[in-house]
Design an enzyme around this catalytic site. Structure first.
Site, PDB file in Angstrom:
ATOM      1  N   GLN A  13      -9.360  17.087  44.377  1.00 23.39           N
ATOM      2  CA  GLN A  13     -11.083  16.746  44.175  1.00 23.39           C
ATOM      3  C   GLN A  13     -11.982  16.704  44.311  1.00 23.39           C
ATOM      4  OE1 GLN A  13     -12.155  12.358  41.235  1.00 23.39           O
ATOM      5  NE2 GLN A  13     -12.440  12.017  43.823  1.00 23.39           N
ATOM      6  N   THR A 128      -9.029   5.464  54.784  1.00 19.82           N
ATOM      7  CA  THR A 128      -8.869   5.421  53.563  1.00 19.82           C
ATOM      8  C   THR A 128      -9.001   2.859  53.368  1.00 19.82           C
ATOM      9  OG1 THR A 128      -7.282   4.412  51.502  1.00 19.82           O
ATOM     10  CG2 THR A 128      -6.255   5.186  53.045  1.00 19.82           C
ATOM     11  N   GLU A 130      -7.497   1.662  52.009  1.00 19.13           N
ATOM     12  CA  GLU A 130      -5.937   1.148  51.287  1.00 19.13           C
ATOM     13  C   GLU A 130      -5.743   0.400  53.012  1.00 19.13           C
ATOM     14  OE1 GLU A 130      -3.370   0.852  48.623  1.00 19.13           O
ATOM     15  OE2 GLU A 130      -5.392   1.479  47.814  1.00 19.13           O
ATOM     16  N   TYR A 152       1.836   5.055  52.167  1.00 13.99           N
ATOM     17  CA  TYR A 152       1.002   5.378  52.454  1.00 13.99           C
ATOM     18  C   TYR A 152      -0.274   4.752  53.035  1.00 13.99           C
ATOM     19  CZ  TYR A 152      -3.901   7.611  50.703  1.00 13.99           C
ATOM     20  OH  TYR A 152      -4.854   7.915  50.900  1.00 13.99           O
ATOM     21  N   LYS A 156      -1.540   6.114  56.686  1.00 19.78           N
ATOM     22  CA  LYS A 156      -3.170   6.891  56.454  1.00 19.78           C
ATOM     23  C   LYS A 156      -3.774   5.697  58.467  1.00 19.78           C
ATOM     24  CE  LYS A 156      -4.777   9.719  54.069  1.00 19.78           C
ATOM     25  NZ  LYS A 156      -6.247  10.789  53.555  1.00 19.78           N
ATOM     26  N   HIS A 182     -13.135   6.730  44.670  1.00 22.91           N
ATOM     27  CA  HIS A 182     -14.307   7.120  44.273  1.00 22.91           C
ATOM     28  C   HIS A 182     -13.498   8.408  43.024  1.00 22.91           C
ATOM     29  CE1 HIS A 182     -13.034   8.569  48.192  1.00 22.91           C
ATOM     30  NE2 HIS A 182     -12.807  10.792  47.679  1.00 22.91           N
TER      31      HIS A 182
HETATM   32  P1  NAP Z   1      -5.984  14.588  45.842  1.00 19.80           P
HETATM   33  O1  NAP Z   1      -6.680  15.347  44.695  1.00 19.80           O
HETATM   34  O2  NAP Z   1      -5.104  13.978  45.386  1.00 19.80           O
HETATM   35  O3  NAP Z   1      -6.028  15.928  47.182  1.00 19.80           O
HETATM   36  C1  NAP Z   1      -5.289  16.388  47.795  1.00 19.80           C
HETATM   37  C2  NAP Z   1      -5.519  17.576  48.507  1.00 19.80           C
HETATM   38  O4  NAP Z   1      -4.113  17.214  49.528  1.00 19.80           O
HETATM   39  C3  NAP Z   1      -5.258  18.734  47.407  1.00 19.80           C
HETATM   40  O5  NAP Z   1      -5.562  19.307  47.859  1.00 19.80           O
HETATM   41  C4  NAP Z   1      -3.495  18.686  48.051  1.00 19.80           C
HETATM   42  O6  NAP Z   1      -2.745  20.167  47.416  1.00 19.80           O
HETATM   43  C5  NAP Z   1      -3.293  19.069  48.809  1.00 19.80           C
HETATM   44  N1  NAP Z   1      -2.204  18.469  49.979  1.00 19.80           N
HETATM   45  C6  NAP Z   1      -1.390  17.517  49.600  1.00 19.80           C
HETATM   46  N2  NAP Z   1      -0.575  17.987  50.683  1.00 19.80           N
HETATM   47  C7  NAP Z   1      -0.571  18.997  51.459  1.00 19.80           C
HETATM   48  C8  NAP Z   1       0.205  19.959  51.902  1.00 19.80           C
HETATM   49  N3  NAP Z   1       2.028  19.346  52.670  1.00 19.80           N
HETATM   50  N4  NAP Z   1      -0.266  21.013  52.592  1.00 19.80           N
HETATM   51  C9  NAP Z   1      -1.823  21.124  52.704  1.00 19.80           C
HETATM   52  N5  NAP Z   1      -2.516  20.524  51.501  1.00 19.80           N
HETATM   53  C10 NAP Z   1      -1.777  20.135  50.819  1.00 19.80           C
HETATM   54  O7  NAP Z   1      -7.126  13.737  47.018  1.00 19.80           O
HETATM   55  P2  NAP Z   1      -8.197  13.341  46.982  1.00 19.80           P
HETATM   56  O8  NAP Z   1      -8.637  12.309  45.915  1.00 19.80           O
HETATM   57  O9  NAP Z   1      -9.180  14.634  46.464  1.00 19.80           O
HETATM   58  O10 NAP Z   1      -8.897  12.679  48.245  1.00 19.80           O
HETATM   59  C11 NAP Z   1      -8.619  13.858  49.140  1.00 19.80           C
HETATM   60  C12 NAP Z   1      -8.767  12.968  50.817  1.00 19.80           C
HETATM   61  O11 NAP Z   1      -8.777  11.712  50.987  1.00 19.80           O
HETATM   62  C13 NAP Z   1      -6.731  12.900  50.534  1.00 19.80           C
HETATM   63  O12 NAP Z   1      -6.575  12.634  52.027  1.00 19.80           O
HETATM   64  C14 NAP Z   1      -6.564  10.867  50.295  1.00 19.80           C
HETATM   65  O13 NAP Z   1      -5.733  10.062  50.851  1.00 19.80           O
HETATM   66  C15 NAP Z   1      -7.980  10.496  51.014  1.00 19.80           C
HETATM   67  N6  NAP Z   1      -8.677   9.314  49.863  1.00 19.80           N
HETATM   68  C16 NAP Z   1      -8.983   9.269  48.744  1.00 19.80           C
HETATM   69  C17 NAP Z   1      -9.330   8.405  48.138  1.00 19.80           C
HETATM   70  C18 NAP Z   1      -9.933   8.268  47.055  1.00 19.80           C
HETATM   71  O14 NAP Z   1     -10.067   7.810  45.891  1.00 19.80           O
HETATM   72  N7  NAP Z   1     -10.033   9.635  46.172  1.00 19.80           N
HETATM   73  C19 NAP Z   1     -10.058   7.324  49.012  1.00 19.80           C
HETATM   74  C20 NAP Z   1      -9.615   7.107  50.021  1.00 19.80           C
HETATM   75  C21 NAP Z   1      -8.993   8.497  50.708  1.00 19.80           C
HETATM   76  P3  NAP Z   1      -1.885  20.741  46.177  1.00 19.80           P
HETATM   77  O15 NAP Z   1      -3.511  21.500  45.876  1.00 19.80           O
HETATM   78  O16 NAP Z   1      -1.193  21.970  46.684  1.00 19.80           O
HETATM   79  O17 NAP Z   1      -1.234  19.742  45.940  1.00 19.80           O
HETATM   80  O1  G4F Z   2      -5.823   4.703  40.252  1.00 15.86           O
HETATM   81  P1  G4F Z   2      -4.841   4.057  41.442  1.00 15.86           P
HETATM   82  O2  G4F Z   2      -3.549   4.670  41.643  1.00 15.86           O
HETATM   83  O3  G4F Z   2      -5.532   4.349  42.691  1.00 15.86           O
HETATM   84  P2  G4F Z   2      -5.019   3.521  44.418  1.00 15.86           P
HETATM   85  O4  G4F Z   2      -4.237   3.027  44.316  1.00 15.86           O
HETATM   86  O5  G4F Z   2      -6.267   2.450  44.756  1.00 15.86           O
HETATM   87  O6  G4F Z   2      -5.524   4.664  45.690  1.00 15.86           O
HETATM   88  C1  G4F Z   2      -6.343   5.809  45.427  1.00 15.86           C
HETATM   89  O7  G4F Z   2      -7.817   4.777  46.543  1.00 15.86           O
HETATM   90  C2  G4F Z   2      -7.426   4.846  47.710  1.00 15.86           C
HETATM   91  C3  G4F Z   2      -8.830   4.360  48.006  1.00 15.86           C
HETATM   92  O8  G4F Z   2      -8.632   3.113  48.244  1.00 15.86           O
HETATM   93  C4  G4F Z   2      -6.771   6.144  48.552  1.00 15.86           C
HETATM   94  F1  G4F Z   2      -6.704   6.598  49.236  1.00 15.86           F
HETATM   95  C5  G4F Z   2      -5.823   6.821  47.423  1.00 15.86           C
HETATM   96  O9  G4F Z   2      -5.428   8.418  47.546  1.00 15.86           O
HETATM   97  C6  G4F Z   2      -5.824   7.368  45.896  1.00 15.86           C
HETATM   98  O10 G4F Z   2      -6.751   7.992  46.025  1.00 15.86           O
HETATM   99  O11 G4F Z   2      -4.686   2.577  41.098  1.00 15.86           O
HETATM  100  C7  G4F Z   2      -5.865   1.487  41.443  1.00 15.86           C
HETATM  101  C8  G4F Z   2      -5.066   0.561  41.102  1.00 15.86           C
HETATM  102  C9  G4F Z   2      -4.003  -0.699  41.449  1.00 15.86           C
HETATM  103  O12 G4F Z   2      -4.062  -1.599  41.910  1.00 15.86           O
HETATM  104  C10 G4F Z   2      -2.984  -0.130  40.477  1.00 15.86           C
HETATM  105  O13 G4F Z   2      -1.681  -0.901  40.962  1.00 15.86           O
HETATM  106  O14 G4F Z   2      -5.096   0.779  39.437  1.00 15.86           O
HETATM  107  C11 G4F Z   2      -4.111  -0.755  39.072  1.00 15.86           C
HETATM  108  N1  G4F Z   2      -3.304   0.380  38.349  1.00 15.86           N
HETATM  109  C12 G4F Z   2      -3.189  -0.124  36.853  1.00 15.86           C
HETATM  110  N2  G4F Z   2      -2.043  -0.052  35.991  1.00 15.86           N
HETATM  111  C13 G4F Z   2      -2.689   1.754  37.592  1.00 15.86           C
HETATM  112  C14 G4F Z   2      -1.951   1.272  36.869  1.00 15.86           C
HETATM  113  N3  G4F Z   2      -2.521   2.575  38.718  1.00 15.86           N
HETATM  114  C15 G4F Z   2      -2.384   3.962  38.017  1.00 15.86           C
HETATM  115  N4  G4F Z   2      -1.704   4.791  39.258  1.00 15.86           N
HETATM  116  N5  G4F Z   2      -1.794   3.872  36.695  1.00 15.86           N
HETATM  117  C16 G4F Z   2      -1.888   3.003  36.146  1.00 15.86           C
HETATM  118  O15 G4F Z   2      -1.178   2.926  35.547  1.00 15.86           O
END
Ligand code: NAP
Ligand code: G4F
Length: 376
Positions: A13, A128, A130, A152, A156, A182
């Site tokens: 994303q 994050t 988290e 996780y 991190k 996000h």
């Molecule tokens: P995402 O959609 O799950 O994307 C993860 C990316 O990492 C994908 O491109 C995936 O590639 C790549 N990847 C996973 N394992 C790999 C490996 N072994 N070698 C190379 N690439 C690998 O995550 P996102 O939501 O864009 O988040 C981006 C980063 O921000 C992540 O580090 C996540 O933990 C962190 N983060 C996200 C949020 C959020 O709310 N979105 C918040 C805080 C921090 P493939 O497509 O090949 O699987």
């Molecule tokens: O959408 P989630 O799976 O996101 P979570 O666990 O907050 O993690 C995401 O945000 C993190 C930043 O704070 C990133 F670091 C991480 O990589 C990822 O992008 O769950 C959000 C909440 C949780 O408390 C979960 O228990 O929603 C609750 N939830 C309730 N029902 C669910 C569900 N989560 C998921 N995935 N699926 C459910 O059915």
């Protein structure tokens, strides 16, 4: 001279939005992809083949591939976004998560040092909220103590500290963005927001009967991913290497997200019962489509399943973005929670309809083929 950026996690994303953002700024953008037997490059398909966008095979678990690639690309900036990013999955695959999300960060740092780029290459680490886990204060800021609460988050946390260590030990410009959740139209379909917006769209169009969720009381600070990638860049343009909390400063529950998503799909919900017995029930229907598909007032469209409960769950995330506002000039309210939910549902309503139309065309083509045969 155009700057060169290397993005790990480019297919994700954030990687896809960041690529668009950096290309618009005139960067030469290089992304890391890994081999897969199925196509997973949907989010960046529109960028492939464009002049300043380049893809390379490598893997966060393969040091040599990272060392060679960093030496070949010689980036000015690295955005380390690659991760096994699903918290619930980290309970099932903790070792893989640690390898990619913790040691992977170390591999990137060492790849930069091995290529003697530590004085010229800046590194952004995708950290994050988290890390705050079983939270010790609300809201959470750069000074809030960490209490990681999943494999996780523990992985991190290593990433966060190794970035800080290399900054202090080797004077490298490396920083962590502590980003709160996000979301977007490109969010993975098993994260709770996207799971809800897709299900609301499918239920409104008669393609799904019920959505099963876990903890409805969980509170999150949800922002729009497109707004957040700008911060990643701003953090690396800051005078000094520092860590920043990136959040909206507004909090909602999973239940509130679902109520609003169904509202935008034309279905008003009321909630009945508690915990595992709680249900989202149709209170009124404001769309002829859902009615035509047989949806009725009183139907249960959301239910709780223990399958989506986590062994330990983070339930109270709320960020304080004051430092990012003050020092980066970033506006955390560019896209509101209400706008975010609306745009995700609007996207998924169209997607479900388009998937359906494509399936209809395939059915007609198949019928024609079966009738006429292949050689006629
Ligand atoms: P995402 O959609 O799950 O994307 C993860 C990316 O990492 C994908 O491109 C995936 O590639 C790549 N990847 C996973 N394992 C790999 C490996 N072994 N070698 C190379 N690439 C690998 O995550 P996102 O939501 O864009 O988040 C981006 C980063 O921000 C992540 O580090 C996540 O933990 C962190 N983060 C996200 C949020 C959020 O709310 N979105 C918040 C805080 C921090 P493939 O497509 O090949 O699987
Ligand atoms: O959408 P989630 O799976 O996101 P979570 O666990 O907050 O993690 C995401 O945000 C993190 C930043 O704070 C990133 F670091 C991480 O990589 C990822 O992008 O769950 C959000 C909440 C949780 O408390 C979960 O228990 O929603 C609750 N939830 C309730 N029902 C669910 C569900 N989560 C998921 N995935 N699926 C459910 O059915």
């Amino acid at each position: 001279m155009a700057k060169t950026a290397l993005i790990t996690g480019v297919t994700g994303q954030d990687g896809s939005y960041l690529s668009e953002f950096l290309l618009a700024k005139g960067y030469e953008v290089h992304g890391i992809i890994r081999r897969s037997s199925v196509d997973y490059r949907e989010r960046i398909a529109h960028l492939e083949g464009t002049p300043h966008f380049h893809l390379h095979y490598a893997d966060m678990s393969d040091s040599m591939s990272l060392v060679k690639l960093v030496g070949k690309v010689m980036p000015d900036e690295i955005y380390n976004l690659a991760a096994q990013s699903h918290v619930q999955v980290s309970f099932d695959a903790p070792e893989f998560t640690a390898d990619v999300d913790a040691v992977g960060v170390l591999r990137i740092l060492e790849a930069v040092r091995t290529n003697h780029l530590e004085k010229t290459c800046k590194i952004y680490q995708a950290s994050t909220s988290e890390l705050y886990g079983k939270v010790e204060e609300v809201p959470q800021s750069e000074t809030t103590p960490f209490h990681p609460y999943s494999p996780y988050a523990v992985a991190k946390l290593y990433g966060f500290w190794i970035i800080k260590e290399y900054r202090e030990a080797y004077n490298m410009f490396c920083c962590s963005g502590i980003l709160f959740n996000h979301e977007s139209e490109r969010r993975g379909e098993t994260f709770v927001t996207r799971k809800i917006t897709l299900a609301a769209a499918r239920i409104a169009q008669g393609k799904q009967n019920c959505l099963y969720l876990g903890n409805l009381d969980s509170l999150r600070d949800w922002g729009y991913a497109k707004d957040y990638v700008e911060c990643m860049w701003l953090i690396l343009q800051h005078n000094t290497p520092e860590d920043f909390v990136i959040a909206t400063g507004v909090q909602h529950s999973v239940r509130e997200f679902a109520t609003l998503a169904f509202h935008h799909a034309g279905i008003e919900l009321r909630w009945e019962g508690e915990e595992i017995n709680e249900k989202g029930i149709v209170a009124s229907i404001n769309t002829a489509l859902a009615q035509a598909e047989g949806l009725k007032v009183g139907d249960t469209v959301v239910a709780v399943s223990p399958d989506f409960y986590r062994p330990t769950d983070v339930v109270n995330l709320l960020g304080d973005p004051s430092k990012a506002k003050r020092e980066l000039g970033w506006n955390p309210q560019t896209t509101s929670f209400e706008q975010l939910v609306e745009l995700m549902v609007a996207h998924d309503m169209k997607k479900v309809a388009a998937d359906d139309a494509a399936a209809e065309i395939r059915k007609v083509n198949l019928a024609e083929y079966l009738e006429k045969g292949v050689d006629k």
